[in-house]
Scaffold this motif. Structure first.
Motif, PDB file in Angstrom:
ATOM      1  N   GLN A 345      -2.124  -5.152  14.982  1.00  0.00           N
ATOM      2  CA  GLN A 345      -2.975  -3.802  14.793  1.00  0.00           C
ATOM      3  C   GLN A 345      -3.779  -3.611  15.851  1.00  0.00           C
ATOM      4  O   GLN A 345      -4.295  -2.573  16.001  1.00  0.00           O
ATOM      5  CB  GLN A 345      -3.683  -3.851  13.468  1.00  0.00           C
ATOM      6  N   GLY A 346      -4.264  -4.543  16.632  1.00  0.00           N
ATOM      7  CA  GLY A 346      -5.267  -4.394  17.613  1.00  0.00           C
ATOM      8  C   GLY A 346      -6.599  -5.051  17.245  1.00  0.00           C
ATOM      9  O   GLY A 346      -6.748  -5.586  15.754  1.00  0.00           O
ATOM     10  N   ARG A 347      -7.569  -5.584  17.966  1.00  0.00           N
ATOM     11  CA  ARG A 347      -8.661  -6.195  17.718  1.00  0.00           C
ATOM     12  C   ARG A 347      -9.618  -5.514  16.760  1.00  0.00           C
ATOM     13  O   ARG A 347     -10.048  -6.083  15.942  1.00  0.00           O
ATOM     14  CB  ARG A 347      -9.510  -6.577  19.315  1.00  0.00           C
ATOM     15  N   ILE A 348      -9.470  -4.241  17.000  1.00  0.00           N
ATOM     16  CA  ILE A 348     -10.022  -3.295  15.780  1.00  0.00           C
ATOM     17  C   ILE A 348      -9.225  -2.204  15.569  1.00  0.00           C
ATOM     18  O   ILE A 348      -8.896  -1.415  16.194  1.00  0.00           O
ATOM     19  CB  ILE A 348     -11.361  -2.607  16.290  1.00  0.00           C
ATOM     20  N   LEU A 349      -8.598  -2.137  14.251  1.00  0.00           N
ATOM     21  CA  LEU A 349      -7.542  -1.253  13.870  1.00  0.00           C
ATOM     22  C   LEU A 349      -8.300   0.389  13.723  1.00  0.00           C
ATOM     23  O   LEU A 349      -9.533   0.583  13.143  1.00  0.00           O
ATOM     24  CB  LEU A 349      -7.264  -1.399  12.358  1.00  0.00           C
ATOM     25  N   ASP A 350      -7.759   1.088  14.345  1.00  0.00           N
ATOM     26  CA  ASP A 350      -8.094   2.506  14.130  1.00  0.00           C
ATOM     27  C   ASP A 350      -7.383   3.116  12.963  1.00  0.00           C
ATOM     28  O   ASP A 350      -6.361   3.721  13.063  1.00  0.00           O
ATOM     29  CB  ASP A 350      -7.736   3.400  15.282  1.00  0.00           C
ATOM     30  N   ARG A 351      -8.267   3.371  12.014  1.00  0.00           N
ATOM     31  CA  ARG A 351      -7.596   3.966  10.728  1.00  0.00           C
ATOM     32  C   ARG A 351      -7.519   5.164  10.281  1.00  0.00           C
ATOM     33  O   ARG A 351      -7.061   5.506   9.756  1.00  0.00           O
ATOM     34  CB  ARG A 351      -8.805   3.321   9.713  1.00  0.00           C
ATOM     35  N   THR A 352      -7.957   6.164  11.471  1.00  0.00           N
ATOM     36  CA  THR A 352      -7.750   7.417  11.634  1.00  0.00           C
ATOM     37  C   THR A 352      -6.307   7.690  11.755  1.00  0.00           C
ATOM     38  O   THR A 352      -5.767   8.784  11.478  1.00  0.00           O
ATOM     39  CB  THR A 352      -8.562   8.224  12.510  1.00  0.00           C
ATOM     40  N   LYS A 353      -5.561   6.729  12.284  1.00  0.00           N
ATOM     41  CA  LYS A 353      -4.207   7.013  12.615  1.00  0.00           C
ATOM     42  C   LYS A 353      -3.172   6.313  11.450  1.00  0.00           C
ATOM     43  O   LYS A 353      -2.054   6.543  11.536  1.00  0.00           O
ATOM     44  CB  LYS A 353      -3.934   6.273  13.920  1.00  0.00           C
ATOM     45  N   GLU A 354      -3.488   5.912  10.326  1.00  0.00           N
ATOM     46  CA  GLU A 354      -2.884   5.465   9.376  1.00  0.00           C
ATOM     47  C   GLU A 354      -2.341   6.568   8.539  1.00  0.00           C
ATOM     48  O   GLU A 354      -2.835   7.754   8.634  1.00  0.00           O
ATOM     49  CB  GLU A 354      -3.607   4.706   8.394  1.00  0.00           C
ATOM     50  N   HIS A 355      -1.158   6.064   7.778  1.00  0.00           N
ATOM     51  CA  HIS A 355      -0.566   7.064   6.836  1.00  0.00           C
ATOM     52  C   HIS A 355      -0.391   6.166   5.630  1.00  0.00           C
ATOM     53  O   HIS A 355       0.535   5.251   5.406  1.00  0.00           O
ATOM     54  CB  HIS A 355       0.746   7.340   7.247  1.00  0.00           C
ATOM     55  N   LEU A 356      -1.231   6.116   4.535  1.00  0.00           N
ATOM     56  CA  LEU A 356      -1.331   5.300   3.500  1.00  0.00           C
ATOM     57  C   LEU A 356      -0.544   5.709   2.408  1.00  0.00           C
ATOM     58  O   LEU A 356      -0.424   6.876   2.167  1.00  0.00           O
ATOM     59  CB  LEU A 356      -2.754   5.244   3.063  1.00  0.00           C
ATOM     60  N   GLY A 357      -0.279   4.729   1.639  1.00  0.00           N
ATOM     61  CA  GLY A 357       0.770   5.152   0.423  1.00  0.00           C
ATOM     62  C   GLY A 357       0.024   4.526  -0.810  1.00  0.00           C
ATOM     63  O   GLY A 357      -0.954   3.918  -0.823  1.00  0.00           O
ATOM     64  N   ARG A 358       0.939   4.572  -2.052  1.00  0.00           N
ATOM     65  CA  ARG A 358       0.716   4.146  -3.271  1.00  0.00           C
ATOM     66  C   ARG A 358       0.227   2.611  -3.336  1.00  0.00           C
ATOM     67  O   ARG A 358      -0.597   2.066  -3.867  1.00  0.00           O
ATOM     68  CB  ARG A 358       1.458   4.352  -4.285  1.00  0.00           C
ATOM     69  N   SER A 359       0.847   1.819  -2.492  1.00  0.00           N
ATOM     70  CA  SER A 359       0.860   0.295  -2.115  1.00  0.00           C
ATOM     71  C   SER A 359      -0.531   0.098  -1.672  1.00  0.00           C
ATOM     72  O   SER A 359      -0.840  -1.215  -1.613  1.00  0.00           O
ATOM     73  CB  SER A 359       1.889  -0.376  -1.442  1.00  0.00           C
ATOM     74  N   ASP A 360      -1.308   1.126  -0.993  1.00  0.00           N
ATOM     75  CA  ASP A 360      -2.544   0.657  -0.490  1.00  0.00           C
ATOM     76  C   ASP A 360      -3.910   1.130  -1.401  1.00  0.00           C
ATOM     77  O   ASP A 360      -5.046   0.963  -0.822  1.00  0.00           O
ATOM     78  CB  ASP A 360      -2.596   1.622   0.775  1.00  0.00           C
ATOM     79  N   ILE A 361      -3.424   1.214  -2.660  1.00  0.00           N
ATOM     80  CA  ILE A 361      -4.690   1.602  -3.573  1.00  0.00           C
ATOM     81  C   ILE A 361      -5.914   0.602  -3.558  1.00  0.00           C
ATOM     82  O   ILE A 361      -7.241   1.119  -3.621  1.00  0.00           O
ATOM     83  CB  ILE A 361      -4.046   1.911  -4.945  1.00  0.00           C
ATOM     84  N   ALA A 362      -5.500  -0.733  -3.625  1.00  0.00           N
ATOM     85  CA  ALA A 362      -6.642  -1.699  -3.430  1.00  0.00           C
ATOM     86  C   ALA A 362      -7.197  -1.856  -2.411  1.00  0.00           C
ATOM     87  O   ALA A 362      -8.546  -1.988  -2.406  1.00  0.00           O
ATOM     88  CB  ALA A 362      -5.971  -2.989  -4.053  1.00  0.00           C
ATOM     89  N   VAL A 363      -6.537  -1.539  -1.180  1.00  0.00           N
ATOM     90  CA  VAL A 363      -7.366  -1.556   0.316  1.00  0.00           C
ATOM     91  C   VAL A 363      -8.461  -0.392   0.143  1.00  0.00           C
ATOM     92  O   VAL A 363      -9.273  -0.460   0.678  1.00  0.00           O
ATOM     93  CB  VAL A 363      -6.046  -1.334   1.029  1.00  0.00           C
ATOM     94  N   VAL A 364      -7.934   0.753  -0.214  1.00  0.00           N
ATOM     95  CA  VAL A 364      -8.777   2.049  -0.356  1.00  0.00           C
ATOM     96  C   VAL A 364      -9.835   1.669  -1.354  1.00  0.00           C
ATOM     97  O   VAL A 364     -11.325   1.915  -0.927  1.00  0.00           O
ATOM     98  CB  VAL A 364      -7.964   3.050  -0.564  1.00  0.00           C
ATOM     99  N   GLY A 365      -9.753   0.978  -2.306  1.00  0.00           N
ATOM    100  CA  GLY A 365     -10.915   0.549  -3.463  1.00  0.00           C
ATOM    101  C   GLY A 365     -11.849  -0.278  -2.460  1.00  0.00           C
ATOM    102  O   GLY A 365     -13.016  -0.109  -2.747  1.00  0.00           O
ATOM    103  N   TRP A 366     -11.268  -1.081  -2.035  1.00  0.00           N
ATOM    104  CA  TRP A 366     -12.365  -2.338  -1.291  1.00  0.00           C
ATOM    105  C   TRP A 366     -13.033  -1.460  -0.015  1.00  0.00           C
ATOM    106  O   TRP A 366     -14.295  -1.853  -0.037  1.00  0.00           O
ATOM    107  CB  TRP A 366     -11.395  -3.431  -0.731  1.00  0.00           C
ATOM    108  N   ARG A 367     -12.457  -0.780   0.796  1.00  0.00           N
ATOM    109  CA  ARG A 367     -13.267   0.094   1.780  1.00  0.00           C
ATOM    110  C   ARG A 367     -14.107   0.874   0.981  1.00  0.00           C
ATOM    111  O   ARG A 367     -15.186   0.857   1.714  1.00  0.00           O
ATOM    112  CB  ARG A 367     -12.022   0.904   2.557  1.00  0.00           C
TER     113      ARG A 367
END
Length: 427
Positions: A345-367
């Protein structure tokens, strides 16, 4: 179309930057951090060890009495590395002019200064508190007056080889390393044992669309991945403990006996903004951990600096033929597979370029929890409950189980009242 909101560039910067004076770095410094294996400092008066944590260069040493010191690496006199120094007589002596520091950072000798000089009494090297538990040396790098209770996780006191720590360097920011394990949906794809075209073997391979449900807690969150399994519901409950811990559930009843109740805990300790110490404990009440098997199954092959031998430089030794016959990823080792997708993903992921879905709910909660905790500390000095509360950690467990479809997973594993958050959730 359903989608989780991606992070703004500002929020992403807050999440990933961990150096001194940053909002997330200040938050990390309010927790006890597993820093290095106890085996890295085996002897009193032995060789000092250089260690980088939260963007700081440090040196660890075991003195003549067996006490652990963790100091800023550079001597406060002329900034030479104390890791070159002589470890003797209850102190670390700099090679340059002989200034000597004890485990608390106090200068106890300045042999090049005039007789009777008082400089030594006034001079200190930056020193951090340490604690030894579970085969690890831990560090607390925050304000001394705010030192939190040590987290007495149950596996830290297990003996007889029933709990074993491992350590590896992961070449990316800690946040994407954490997010790789706050993601039950990837298990049936990345870790699939058979090629895509062959029959699935395990519940997480047969049902690739788990429904994720989250409970927020006073230590972070827990989430359940719910799948269908031969007329029943199959539940895997993962614990996500702030700031960077993930408790992974066991394989469950259909696994071989030696794997059935074996548990895994991950700690993703920031080395700096661009790399992470991935520390794992495997533990099992019933069986001693088979270390050679664990190394082979996980891919814990590393050099003396804990850098993976199978890494991005050799493209993880991906075997394209194996992808067609026996291993969907073509990469050996579960941990190596996880590192491959996080590091690329790179040394630091650029999260502005993501396209998240339902499987990412827990990831979003942690952030959201991490960003809220960092901001609250920055604004009003309030450390999160996860850092300041003394918990019965034996009640925070990751579990795998099946249950009838007319029930709910919380009926099987209710959240104890004392683990519910005292403040409203961030999500």
């Amino acid at each position: 179309m359903w989608s989780c909101a991606v992070l703004s560039r500002e929020d992403n910067e807050i999440l990933v930057r961990v150096g001194p004076g940053t909002a997330m770095g200040n938050l990390m410094r309010r927790f006890w951090l597993p820093a290095l294996l106890e085996s890295e400092l085996p002897d009193n008066d032995g060789t000092p060890v250089r260690i980088r944590l939260l963007g700081e260069d440090l040196v660890a040493f075991r003195d003549s009495l067996g006490r652990i010191g963790l100091l800023e690496e550079h001597c406060p006199h002329r900034r030479s590395s104390l890791a070159l120094g002589a470890n003797e007589d209850c102190g670390l002596r700099c090679l340059y002019h002989g200034w000597k520091f004890d485990v608390n950072g106090q200068c106890v000798d300045t042999p090049a200064e005039p007789e009777g000089a008082t400089l030594a009494k006034a001079m200190r090297a930056k020193a951090y508190a340490t604690h030894v538990a579970g085969g690890m040396i831990w560090a607390y790098m925050g304000p001394a007056e705010e030192k939190p209770p040590f987290p007495d996780f149950p596996w830290l006191s297990m003996t007889g080889g029933h709990s074993v720590p491992f350590k590896l360097l992961e070449d990316c920011n800690y946040a994407q390393a954490v997010e790789g394990t706050v993601d039950s949906a990837h298990a049936g794809v990345l870790h699939r044992e058979n090629p895509w075209s062959q029959e699935a073997k395990y519940p997480h391979e047969k049902d690739l669309r788990p429904r994720l449900e989250i409970d927020y807690t006073n230590y972070g969150l827990r989430y359940c991945a719910i799948r269908n399994d031969e007329g029943l519901r199959h539940a895997r409950v993962t614990q996500v403990v702030l700031p960077f811990w993930t408790f992974i559930p066991p394989d469950g009843g259909k696994a071989p006996a030696f794997r059935r109740d074996r548990r895994l805990v991950n700690a993703f300790v920031p080395r700096d903004d661009y790399s992470t110490w991935h520390i794992q404990w495997f533990f099992d009440d019933n069986f001693a951990i088979d270390v050679p098997h664990r190394i082979e199954e996980g891919g814990h092959w590393h050099d003396e600096h804990f850098r993976k031998l199978v890494n991005i430089d050799n493209w993880y030794n991906q075997d394209r033929e194996a992808m067609k016959s026996s291993n969907f990823s073509g990469i050996k080792g579960i941990m190596t597979q996880d590192h491959a997708v996080s590091e690329t993903q790179g040394r630091i992921l650029d999260r502005t370029k993501e396209h998240l879905g339902r499987s990412d709910i827990a990831v979003v909660g942690w952030r959201r929890l991490m960003l809220r905790a960092a901001r609250e500390l920055a604004v009003n000095g309030s450390a999160p409950e996860a850092a300041t509360t003394t918990l019965d950690w034996s009640r925070v467990t990751a579990e795998t189980f099946t249950y009838p479809s007319e029930q709910g997973w919380r009926d099987v594993l209710p959240l104890p009242e004392e683990l519910k958050p005292q403040t409203s959730s961030a999500a």
